[in-house]
Design a protein around this motif. Structure first.
Motif, PDB file in Angstrom:
ATOM      1  N   LEU A  83       0.839  -1.201   0.000  1.00 44.89           N
ATOM      2  CA  LEU A  83       0.000   0.000   0.000  1.00 44.89           C
ATOM      3  C   LEU A  83       0.874   1.251   0.000  1.00 44.89           C
ATOM      4  N   PHE A  84       1.937   1.230   0.796  1.00 44.43           N
ATOM      5  CA  PHE A  84       2.846   2.373   0.844  1.00 44.43           C
ATOM      6  C   PHE A  84       3.525   2.584  -0.513  1.00 44.43           C
ATOM      7  N   LEU A  85       3.894   1.488  -1.166  1.00 48.15           N
ATOM      8  CA  LEU A  85       4.524   1.593  -2.482  1.00 48.15           C
ATOM      9  C   LEU A  85       3.556   2.155  -3.507  1.00 48.15           C
ATOM     10  N   GLY A  86       2.333   1.617  -3.528  1.00 42.00           N
ATOM     11  CA  GLY A  86       1.343   2.124  -4.467  1.00 42.00           C
ATOM     12  C   GLY A  86       1.016   3.585  -4.225  1.00 42.00           C
ATOM     13  N   ARG A  87       0.952   3.978  -2.958  1.00 41.91           N
ATOM     14  CA  ARG A  87       0.668   5.374  -2.637  1.00 41.91           C
ATOM     15  C   ARG A  87       1.801   6.275  -3.102  1.00 41.91           C
ATOM     16  N   ALA A  88       3.047   5.837  -2.928  1.00 41.91           N
ATOM     17  CA  ALA A  88       4.192   6.633  -3.367  1.00 41.91           C
ATOM     18  C   ALA A  88       4.179   6.810  -4.881  1.00 41.91           C
ATOM     19  N   LEU A  89       3.871   5.748  -5.617  1.00 40.47           N
ATOM     20  CA  LEU A  89       3.810   5.843  -7.082  1.00 40.47           C
ATOM     21  C   LEU A  89       2.666   6.748  -7.521  1.00 40.47           C
ATOM     22  N   PHE A  90       1.540   6.677  -6.818  1.00 36.20           N
ATOM     23  CA  PHE A  90       0.405   7.539  -7.152  1.00 36.20           C
ATOM     24  C   PHE A  90       0.741   9.006  -6.877  1.00 36.20           C
ATOM     25  N   TYR A  91       1.337   9.287  -5.729  1.00 33.77           N
ATOM     26  CA  TYR A  91       1.729  10.657  -5.415  1.00 33.77           C
ATOM     27  C   TYR A  91       2.725  11.182  -6.451  1.00 33.77           C
ATOM     28  N   GLY A  92       3.700  10.337  -6.799  1.00 36.37           N
ATOM     29  CA  GLY A  92       4.700  10.762  -7.775  1.00 36.37           C
ATOM     30  C   GLY A  92       4.093  11.036  -9.136  1.00 36.37           C
ATOM     31  N   ALA A  93       3.174  10.169  -9.577  1.00 29.23           N
ATOM     32  CA  ALA A  93       2.535  10.359 -10.883  1.00 29.23           C
ATOM     33  C   ALA A  93       1.659  11.611 -10.888  1.00 29.23           C
ATOM     34  N   THR A  94       0.913  11.829  -9.798  1.00 30.88           N
ATOM     35  CA  THR A  94       0.038  13.005  -9.734  1.00 30.88           C
ATOM     36  C   THR A  94       0.852  14.288  -9.723  1.00 30.88           C
ATOM     37  N   ALA A  95       1.906  14.314  -8.920  1.00 32.02           N
ATOM     38  CA  ALA A  95       2.767  15.502  -8.876  1.00 32.02           C
ATOM     39  C   ALA A  95       3.419  15.743 -10.229  1.00 32.02           C
ATOM     40  N   THR A  96       3.783  14.676 -10.932  1.00 34.93           N
ATOM     41  CA  THR A  96       4.397  14.830 -12.253  1.00 34.93           C
ATOM     42  C   THR A  96       3.423  15.464 -13.236  1.00 34.93           C
ATOM     43  N   VAL A  97       2.183  15.006 -13.233  1.00 34.30           N
ATOM     44  CA  VAL A  97       1.171  15.590 -14.119  1.00 34.30           C
ATOM     45  C   VAL A  97       0.953  17.066 -13.791  1.00 34.30           C
TER      46      VAL A  97
END
Length: 305
Positions: A83-97
């Motif tokens: 869950l922590f990994l998925g959340r980190a990837l989601f945060y990173g992708a959202t911030a990138t967009v």
């Protein structure tokens, strides 16, 4: 009068200079390869070996090739690492967009809408935030978005904002701070790509397509994709592995994999668990980057070199 044929006479230093020219590419490649081995391959292998150890800080750790630790980490147990990994990837992708949405207009404006004398000052304003400590910048946002800070206090004065409204401790606060901290990493590559576009191409495009939107979609945007893709790499990798933003701006519901690695290593002294989590994060990022290279190719990045 006798003429002397000098073509067979060797010129001093010619052979040595030719050998140096032939050896130069190999020497440069050796330096780059040594850099990657020392700073990437050796730490990667060291982290993998540490993850396969068993033991504790008091009695020490021994290499037992404990591959089961990856099964235990993925299964999670009491700690939901996936869950922590998925959340980190989601945060990173959202911030990138968000950095693309905000950064592209900024880079476009600096590249095409201002005179040459103002480009350097505006780029300096983009970079000026790096003169302040990374942690200090995040803490300043924590003050601004705190429950007693000026932003929330002003919002609470509005009639349609509920009394329990808050930003600090939410995913929005974490993603917003990531976007702010990494915005320059998106603006600068895009600006470099836009600056390399020949102005005559825009003139020809206006003659062919007429509308500004068509010129942008058919000419400017495709020619600037190298900067966009480079910015995506810089921002996404930095945000996905960052533990600081979520630790300062977030709460219990915003924990990411970087925080889990930090807690396992510094607080719990579970060095093998921390190394396993780091390896999993690097593998996940490697898979994403490999997929990126397969879809978009690497020529776009090489265009900026």
């Amino acid at each position: 009068m006798t003429t002397v044929d000098t073509s067979a006479i060797p010129v001093a230093g010619r052979g040595g200079a030719s050998a140096s020219r032939r050896a130069a590419p190999y020497l440069l490649a050796f330096v780059g390869a040594a850099w990657l081995v020392v700073l990437f391959l050796v730490p990667l292998i060291s982290g993998l070996l540490v993850s396969l150890m068993t033991g504790n800080p008091e009695q020490g750790y021994a290499l037992t090739w404990n591959w089961a630790i990856y099964r235990d980490v993925i299964a999670g147990g009491n700690v939901p690492y996936l869950l922590f990994l998925g959340r980190a990837l989601f945060y990173g992708a959202t911030a990138t967009v968000l950095t693309i949405v905000i950064g592209y207009p900024m880079a476009y404006f600096i590249a095409f809408r201002v005179s040459q004398r103002w480009k350097t000052p505006l780029l300096s304003l983009v970079m000026i935030s790096f003169l302040v400590s990374f942690v200090l910048r995040i803490n300043m946002w924590k003050f601004l978005l705190g429950n007693d800070g000026p932003v929330i206090s002003a919002l609470h004065a509005l009639p349609f904002v509920p009394a329990d409204f808050h930003i600090l401790g939410t995913s929005a606060a974490v993603i917003g701070t990531m976007t702010y901290n990494d915005l320059a990493f998106m603006v600068l590559p895009i600006y470099v790509a836009l600056e390399r576009i020949d102005p005559s191409l825009h003139e020809a495009a206006r003659d062919l397509y007429g509308h500004r939107r068509s010129v942008f979609l058919r000419v400017t945007l495709p020619l600037s994709r190298a900067g966009i893709f480079s910015g995506i790499l810089l921002v996404f990798i930095d945000c996905a592995g960052d533990p600081v933003n979520s630790q300062i701006m977030g709460g219990t519901g915003t924990t990411v994999i970087g925080q889990a690695i930090q807690t396992a290593y510094l607080t719990n002294q579970q060095y093998n668990v921390a190394a396993a989590l780091s390896t999993i994060l690097m593998v996940a990022l490697g898979i994403i980057l490999f997929a990126y290279a397969r879809v978009f190719g690497t020529d776009n990045i090489e265009d900026l070199v």
